[in-house]
Design a protein around this motif. Structure first.
Motif, PDB file in Angstrom:
ATOM      1  N   ALA A 197       0.811  -1.220   0.000  1.00 36.22           N
ATOM      2  CA  ALA A 197       0.000   0.000   0.000  1.00 36.22           C
ATOM      3  C   ALA A 197       0.844   1.270   0.000  1.00 36.22           C
ATOM      4  N   TYR A 198       2.150   1.117  -0.134  1.00 35.87           N
ATOM      5  CA  TYR A 198       3.047   2.262   0.004  1.00 35.87           C
ATOM      6  C   TYR A 198       2.601   3.463  -0.839  1.00 35.87           C
ATOM      7  N   GLY A 199       2.796   4.646  -0.269  1.00 37.74           N
ATOM      8  CA  GLY A 199       2.420   5.870  -0.962  1.00 37.74           C
ATOM      9  C   GLY A 199       3.625   6.547  -1.586  1.00 37.74           C
ATOM     10  N   ARG A 200       3.419   7.760  -2.008  1.00 33.40           N
ATOM     11  CA  ARG A 200       4.487   8.558  -2.622  1.00 33.40           C
ATOM     12  C   ARG A 200       4.149  10.022  -2.409  1.00 33.40           C
ATOM     13  N   VAL A 201       5.124  10.807  -1.967  1.00 29.54           N
ATOM     14  CA  VAL A 201       4.906  12.231  -1.805  1.00 29.54           C
ATOM     15  C   VAL A 201       5.533  12.961  -2.997  1.00 29.54           C
ATOM     16  N   ALA A 202       4.832  13.971  -3.488  1.00 25.06           N
ATOM     17  CA  ALA A 202       5.284  14.677  -4.692  1.00 25.06           C
ATOM     18  C   ALA A 202       5.549  16.142  -4.407  1.00 25.06           C
ATOM     19  N   PHE A 203       6.608  16.642  -5.039  1.00 32.97           N
ATOM     20  CA  PHE A 203       6.996  18.042  -4.975  1.00 32.97           C
ATOM     21  C   PHE A 203       7.308  18.512  -6.395  1.00 32.97           C
ATOM     22  N   SER A 204       7.237  19.805  -6.614  1.00 29.46           N
ATOM     23  CA  SER A 204       7.718  20.356  -7.878  1.00 29.46           C
ATOM     24  C   SER A 204       8.918  21.251  -7.615  1.00 29.46           C
ATOM     25  N   CYS A 205       9.716  21.421  -8.657  1.00 26.88           N
ATOM     26  CA  CYS A 205      10.843  22.345  -8.638  1.00 26.88           C
ATOM     27  C   CYS A 205      11.052  22.799 -10.077  1.00 26.88           C
ATOM     28  N   PRO A 206      11.862  23.801 -10.329  1.00 27.17           N
ATOM     29  CA  PRO A 206      12.113  24.203 -11.718  1.00 27.17           C
ATOM     30  C   PRO A 206      12.559  23.008 -12.563  1.00 27.17           C
ATOM     31  N   THR A 207      11.986  22.858 -13.741  1.00 27.79           N
ATOM     32  CA  THR A 207      12.247  21.695 -14.581  1.00 27.79           C
ATOM     33  C   THR A 207      13.731  21.521 -14.860  1.00 27.79           C
ATOM     34  N   GLU A 208      14.434  22.623 -15.065  1.00 32.52           N
ATOM     35  CA  GLU A 208      15.860  22.553 -15.403  1.00 32.52           C
ATOM     36  C   GLU A 208      16.721  22.052 -14.245  1.00 32.52           C
ATOM     37  N   GLU A 209      16.134  21.924 -13.062  1.00 33.08           N
ATOM     38  CA  GLU A 209      16.898  21.447 -11.906  1.00 33.08           C
ATOM     39  C   GLU A 209      16.729  19.939 -11.669  1.00 33.08           C
ATOM     40  N   LEU A 210      15.882  19.276 -12.459  1.00 35.58           N
ATOM     41  CA  LEU A 210      15.650  17.853 -12.239  1.00 35.58           C
ATOM     42  C   LEU A 210      16.884  17.006 -12.531  1.00 35.58           C
ATOM     43  N   LYS A 211      17.523  17.229 -13.661  1.00 38.07           N
ATOM     44  CA  LYS A 211      18.706  16.428 -13.998  1.00 38.07           C
ATOM     45  C   LYS A 211      19.865  16.699 -13.039  1.00 38.07           C
ATOM     46  N   GLY A 235      -4.072  14.220 -23.918  1.00 35.13           N
ATOM     47  CA  GLY A 235      -4.758  15.494 -24.005  1.00 35.13           C
ATOM     48  C   GLY A 235      -4.241  16.563 -23.073  1.00 35.13           C
ATOM     49  N   LYS A 236      -3.158  16.268 -22.335  1.00 33.56           N
ATOM     50  CA  LYS A 236      -2.634  17.241 -21.378  1.00 33.56           C
ATOM     51  C   LYS A 236      -1.122  17.375 -21.537  1.00 33.56           C
ATOM     52  N   ALA A 237      -0.522  18.232 -20.710  1.00 39.12           N
ATOM     53  CA  ALA A 237       0.904  18.518 -20.820  1.00 39.12           C
ATOM     54  C   ALA A 237       1.753  17.300 -20.470  1.00 39.12           C
ATOM     55  N   THR A 238       2.901  17.186 -21.133  1.00 39.07           N
ATOM     56  CA  THR A 238       3.899  16.175 -20.797  1.00 39.07           C
ATOM     57  C   THR A 238       4.767  16.723 -19.673  1.00 39.07           C
ATOM     58  N   VAL A 239       4.981  15.920 -18.634  1.00 43.75           N
ATOM     59  CA  VAL A 239       5.768  16.386 -17.488  1.00 43.75           C
ATOM     60  C   VAL A 239       7.045  15.569 -17.351  1.00 43.75           C
ATOM     61  N   SER A 240       8.063  16.195 -16.779  1.00 46.69           N
ATOM     62  CA  SER A 240       9.342  15.536 -16.517  1.00 46.69           C
ATOM     63  C   SER A 240       9.441  15.234 -15.036  1.00 46.69           C
ATOM     64  N   VAL A 241       9.897  14.017 -14.701  1.00 51.91           N
ATOM     65  CA  VAL A 241       9.971  13.626 -13.301  1.00 51.91           C
ATOM     66  C   VAL A 241      11.261  12.867 -13.005  1.00 51.91           C
ATOM     67  N   VAL A 242      11.632  12.893 -11.725  1.00 52.24           N
ATOM     68  CA  VAL A 242      12.677  12.043 -11.158  1.00 52.24           C
ATOM     69  C   VAL A 242      12.109  11.489  -9.861  1.00 52.24           C
ATOM     70  N   ILE A 243      12.212  10.184  -9.665  1.00 55.82           N
ATOM     71  CA  ILE A 243      11.678   9.558  -8.449  1.00 55.82           C
ATOM     72  C   ILE A 243      12.843   9.125  -7.564  1.00 55.82           C
ATOM     73  N   LEU A 244      12.825   9.572  -6.318  1.00 53.88           N
ATOM     74  CA  LEU A 244      13.871   9.264  -5.339  1.00 53.88           C
ATOM     75  C   LEU A 244      13.301   8.423  -4.206  1.00 53.88           C
ATOM     76  N   LYS A 258       6.713  24.049 -14.190  1.00 50.49           N
ATOM     77  CA  LYS A 258       5.976  24.750 -15.253  1.00 50.49           C
ATOM     78  C   LYS A 258       4.976  23.817 -15.939  1.00 50.49           C
ATOM     79  N   GLU A 259       5.462  22.647 -16.358  1.00 49.95           N
ATOM     80  CA  GLU A 259       4.596  21.711 -17.065  1.00 49.95           C
ATOM     81  C   GLU A 259       3.529  21.124 -16.135  1.00 49.95           C
ATOM     82  N   PHE A 260       3.917  20.914 -14.866  1.00 44.28           N
ATOM     83  CA  PHE A 260       2.929  20.351 -13.939  1.00 44.28           C
ATOM     84  C   PHE A 260       1.798  21.332 -13.682  1.00 44.28           C
TER      85      PHE A 260
END
Length: 294
Positions: A197-211, A235-244, A258-260
Motif C-alpha cells: 500500500a506504500y504511498g508517494r509524496v510529490a513536490f515540484s521544482c524548476p524543470t531545469e533542476e531535475l537532472k 490530451g494534457k501537458a507532458t511532465v518531466s519527473v525524477v523519483i527518489l 511549469k509543465e505540472f
C-alpha cells in the motif's frame, strides 16, 4: 539541490472508488479536482508495480496551484493492499469538517491535542482539527522513520527542506511554498515496511533542476528509483519527473513545475468523469455478489 520546492500531493492506493470517494466527499468535504483514466501502467510506477488499467483522481480543498492535495490511485481488479508501517497520518484543518465529524457521530477518536482521529475505508489515518474560519487545508503529512538524524540530514541538507522544529521523537520541516509541514516521526519498529500500500509524496521544482538533482543524488550514492523521464497524459501537458527514495525507502517524486502547473489545472468535468468511470466499473457489485454467495 532543488530550489523553490513546492509540496504537491500524497498518493494513496485505494481498493474501492465508491466507498473511498463517499468518505472524501461526505466526511472530509473534499472536491474532485481532476480525474484521468489510463489503459496501462505508468512508466514511473505512479500506480505501483501494476501493468493494467488504472485511474488517478486528484481531490482536495482547492486548486493544485495553491493547495497540498491527495492523489487517489485505483488499479482495476486489485481489491486490497497490504498495509505497512510507513504512513502515519495526513492532518486536516477545517472547522466545517471538524463539526461534520462531531455531528455525524462517525467512528473516530477525539485526541487530547484537540484533533479527531479518523480512518478512511482503506485504513489511512487523518487528524482533523479546527482551522481558520472558512479556510480548509491539508496542513501536514506525517511519515514514520527509523533514524531521525539520518532522515533530517536527507530532507534538510540534501533536499533543502526548511527545519522548523524537532524533539526526541519528531522532526518537522517546511518548504518554499504553502503552509504545509512534513513531520518525520520516530518509529518504534526497527525497520520500515512499505508493503503493497506504500504511498508517494510529490513536490515540484524548476524543470531545469531535475537532472542536476538526479546527478547530485547519484554522486552521493543515494537512491534514484526512476531516473529522469517524461510522462504523457492524454490530451494534457507532458511532465518531466525524477523519483527518489529517502533513507527509509519513502518514495519522493520531483516534477518540473511549469509543465505540472499546466497538467494540474482543475477540470470542471472531473467529477462527472469520475462518476461515469465508477458507474461503468461493476467490480464493486461483482465482489458484493461473490461475498454474499460464499
Amino acid at each position: 539541490m532543488p530550489s523553490n520546492i513546492r509540496p504537491l500531493h500524497f498518493v494513496f492506493k485505494i481498493s474501492s472508488r465508491t466507498k473511498t470517494i463517499e468518505f472524501y466527499r461526505n466526511v472530509l468535504q473534499m472536491k474532485i479536482l481532476r480525474h484521468e483514466e489510463f489503459s496501462e501502467g505508468c512508466d514511473a510506477a505512479c500506480n505501483g508495480p501494476y501493468d493494467g488499467k488504472w485511474s488517478k483522481t486528484m481531490i482536495g480543498y482547492g486548486s493544485e496551484d495553491s493547495n497540498f492535495v491527495i492523489e487517489l490511485t485505483y488499479n482495476y481488479g486489485i481489491r486490497s493492499y497490504e498495509r505497512g508501517n510507513d504512513f502515519n497520518y495526513l492532518k486536516v484543518k477545517s472547522n466545517s469538517v471538524f463539526e461534520n465529524i462531531a455531528k455525524q457521530g462517525l467512528s473516530s477518536k477525539l485526541r487530547s491535542d484537540g484533533f479527531y482521529e479518523i480512518q478512511d475505508p482503506d485504513g489511512y489515518t487523518f487528524l482533523v482539527g479546527k482551522g481558520n474560519e472558512s479556510l480548509n487545508s491539508i496542513s501536514a503529512l506525517s511519515l514514520f522513520v527509523t533514524n531521525l538524524q539520518n532522515s533530517k540530514n536527507y530532507w534538510n541538507n540534501v533536499l533543502r527542506g526548511k527545519h522548523n522544529s524537532e524533539n526526541s521523537s519528531r522532526v518537522v520541516l517546511g518548504f518554499d511554498y504553502l503552509d504545509f509541514q512534513l513531520e518525520l516521526e520516530k518509529s518504534t519498529q526497527e525497520k520500515i515496511n512499505h508493503a503493497k500500500a506504500y504511498g508517494r509524496v510529490a513536490f515540484s521544482c524548476p524543470t531545469e533542476e531535475l537532472k542536476p538533482l538526479q546527478a547530485e543524488i547519484e554522486k552521493n550514492q543515494l537512491t534514484v528509483l526512476t531516473p529522469y523521464i517524461q510522462l504523457d497524459t492524454p490530451g494534457k501537458a507532458t511532465v518531466s519527473v525524477v523519483i527518489l527514495a529517502d533513507p527509509d525507502g519513502h518514495e519522493i517524486c520531483f516534477v518540473g513545475d511549469k509543465e505540472f502547473r499546466e497538467l494540474s489545472q482543475m477540470d470542471p468535468n472531473g467529477e462527472k468523469l469520475l462518476d461515469d468511470a465508477i458507474s461503468e466499473d461493476k467490480s464493486d457489485e461483482w465482489h458484493e455478489r461473490k461475498n454474499k454467495n460464499k
